[in-house]
Design a protein around this motif. Structure first.
Motif, mmCIF file in Angstrom:
data_model
loop_
_atom_site.group_PDB
_atom_site.id
_atom_site.type_symbol
_atom_site.label_atom_id
_atom_site.label_comp_id
_atom_site.label_asym_id
_atom_site.label_seq_id
_atom_site.Cartn_x
_atom_site.Cartn_y
_atom_site.Cartn_z
ATOM 1 N N UNK A 7 41.566 31.522 31.866
ATOM 2 C CA UNK A 7 40.976 32.623 32.627
ATOM 3 C C UNK A 7 41.487 32.616 34.068
ATOM 4 N N UNK A 8 41.592 31.447 34.651
ATOM 5 C CA UNK A 8 42.060 31.339 36.029
ATOM 6 C C UNK A 8 43.493 31.838 36.169
ATOM 7 N N UNK A 9 44.348 31.476 35.221
ATOM 8 C CA UNK A 9 45.733 31.933 35.274
ATOM 9 C C UNK A 9 45.825 33.431 35.026
ATOM 10 N N UNK A 10 44.977 33.946 34.143
ATOM 11 C CA UNK A 10 44.961 35.389 33.906
ATOM 12 C C UNK A 10 44.575 36.142 35.176
ATOM 13 N N UNK A 11 43.636 35.587 35.942
ATOM 14 C CA UNK A 11 43.235 36.206 37.197
ATOM 15 C C UNK A 11 44.338 36.086 38.245
ATOM 16 N N UNK A 313 48.645 52.722 28.495
ATOM 17 C CA UNK A 313 47.531 53.016 29.400
ATOM 18 C C UNK A 313 46.176 52.558 28.856
ATOM 19 N N UNK A 314 45.808 52.909 27.609
ATOM 20 C CA UNK A 314 44.501 52.438 27.118
ATOM 21 C C UNK A 314 44.417 50.921 27.014
ATOM 22 N N UNK A 315 45.545 50.264 26.727
ATOM 23 C CA UNK A 315 45.531 48.797 26.682
ATOM 24 C C UNK A 315 45.272 48.230 28.076
ATOM 25 N N UNK A 316 45.911 48.810 29.082
ATOM 26 C CA UNK A 316 45.677 48.359 30.444
ATOM 27 C C UNK A 316 44.227 48.539 30.858
ATOM 28 N N UNK A 321 38.964 45.685 32.206
ATOM 29 C CA UNK A 321 37.517 45.469 32.219
ATOM 30 C C UNK A 321 37.174 43.985 32.225
ATOM 31 N N UNK A 322 38.139 43.156 31.805
ATOM 32 C CA UNK A 322 37.891 41.715 31.731
ATOM 33 C C UNK A 322 38.488 40.954 32.911
ATOM 34 N N UNK A 323 39.636 41.431 33.393
ATOM 35 C CA UNK A 323 40.316 40.778 34.517
ATOM 36 C C UNK A 323 40.733 41.850 35.497
ATOM 37 N N UNK A 324 40.382 41.678 36.759
ATOM 38 C CA UNK A 324 40.700 42.670 37.773
ATOM 39 C C UNK A 324 42.213 42.752 38.003
ATOM 40 N N UNK A 325 42.685 43.972 38.302
ATOM 41 C CA UNK A 325 44.107 44.148 38.606
ATOM 42 C C UNK A 325 44.375 44.084 40.100
ATOM 43 N N UNK A 326 43.338 43.876 40.908
ATOM 44 C CA UNK A 326 43.525 43.785 42.371
ATOM 45 C C UNK A 326 43.139 42.404 42.868
#
Length: 326
Positions: A7-11, A313-316, A321-326
């Motif tokens: 999870x940390x690496x995904x973030x 787009x829908x995959x993104x 919703x689980x990992x922020x993109x910012x």
């Protein structure tokens, strides 16, 4: 790897934002009027690596600032050590350049300045007036990478790179105030940029079927129109329509999707430029990159490629919703 570490690496790497990357290369290949090939796939791999290198390097460079403003981020929270993030950035950069080299010398010629721009942005330019310009240049180069790898040439893809870079410039300018109360001017400017870009990528209703844009102006030229109508496509036109009609409808839908993704968040951030609304606007701006890429591909006559990009787009949205993109 333990779930907490994963999870940390995904973030750290902002994995949902990865869905905005393949479209750069595919739009570049489409702008060069070429079908994707094995070199295109290598360019996508290179682009993904260099993008993630930038994400890791970003958090390493901002670790002191994040400790004060975003203590929940992986490095200041202690879930990932700074040395690990820096090592990942170096390894991903090396992998990206290696893949570009395998795609051919023209691809490496674009990937090398792309990597240099990413590192310069994260280490030196981010907090300067040149920061948004550097980020826009990186996106533009990423699109040119697709053209260079696929065909060995980039000139035909420059207009599409400029449009994508303009969108990135707007998003990055807004992002500079996402951790503090800011001014309504950046989101208002981003709204204006979105309006201009939407106008440029939306097909104009022709006076007749033979009408096309003059050379050098936005929109398809007569040659582009002929190629779009005559080239084989794996996407059949609906019964009762012509390929040209289908292409126009697709471009219109993608242009509308681009505007719809980002206009309302920008407007809300302009009315109330607080961190939550600004961060939401930035996230929407990042996600809007996908329909813009798809519209650029469709604008170049690559209907199948446009649909493939749009499908990201829908995959993104799902993973965001689980990992922020910012």
């Amino acid at each position: 790897m333990k779930p907490g570490r994963a999870r940390a690496w995904a973030e750290l790497l902002r994995l949902p934002a990865l869905f905005t990357v393949p479209g750069d290369v595919l739009a570049g290949a489409a702008a060069a009027s070429a079908r994707a090939n094995s070199r295109t796939l290598l360019a996508i791999g290179s682009s993904l690596c260099l993008y993630e290198a930038g994400m890791a390097l970003n958090d390493w460079a901002d670790r002191t600032e994040d400790a004060a403003e975003r203590p929940h981020r992986p490095i200041p929270s202690g879930r990932i050590r700074p040395a690990e993030a820096l090592t990942a950035a170096c390894a991903l950069t090396a992998a990206g350049l290696t893949l570009a080299a395998r795609a051919g010398r023209p691809a490496l010629t674009v990937a090398a300045p792309l990597a240099a721009t990413v590192w310069a942005y994260d280490l030196a330019l981010k907090h300067t007036p040149a920061g948004p310009v550097a980020m826009a240049a990186a996106r533009g180069l990423d699109l040119l990478l697709g053209a260079a790898a696929t065909t060995g040439h980039t000139r035909a893809a420059v207009p599409s790179a400029a449009l994508l870079g303009t969108h990135t410039l707007a998003v990055t300018t807004v992002s500079r105030q996402e951790t503090r109360d800011g001014s309504p001017l950046p989101p208002l400017a981003a709204l204006a940029a979105t309006a201009v870009l939407t106008r440029l990528i939306t097909p104009r209703p022709p006076a007749d079927r033979g009408t096309a844009a003059a050379p050098g102006l936005p929109g398809p030229t007569a040659t582009d129109t002929a190629r779009a109508d005559l080239s084989p496509s794996t996407t059949p036109a609906p019964i009762g329509t012509t390929p040209g009609t289908t292409a126009t409808a697709l471009r219109t839908a993608l242009s509308a999707a681009y505007a719809a993704t980002v206009v309302r968040p920008y407007f809300h951030a302009a009315l109330n430029p607080s961190p939550p609304l600004t961060q939401r606007a930035v996230g929407s701006g990042i996600r809007a990159t996908i329909p813009l890429q798809a519209a650029l591909a469709a604008r170049s006559g690559a209907r199948t490629g446009a649909l493939l990009v749009a499908a990201l787009a829908p995959l993104g949205r799902k993973f965001a919703r689980k990992v922020s993109v910012t």
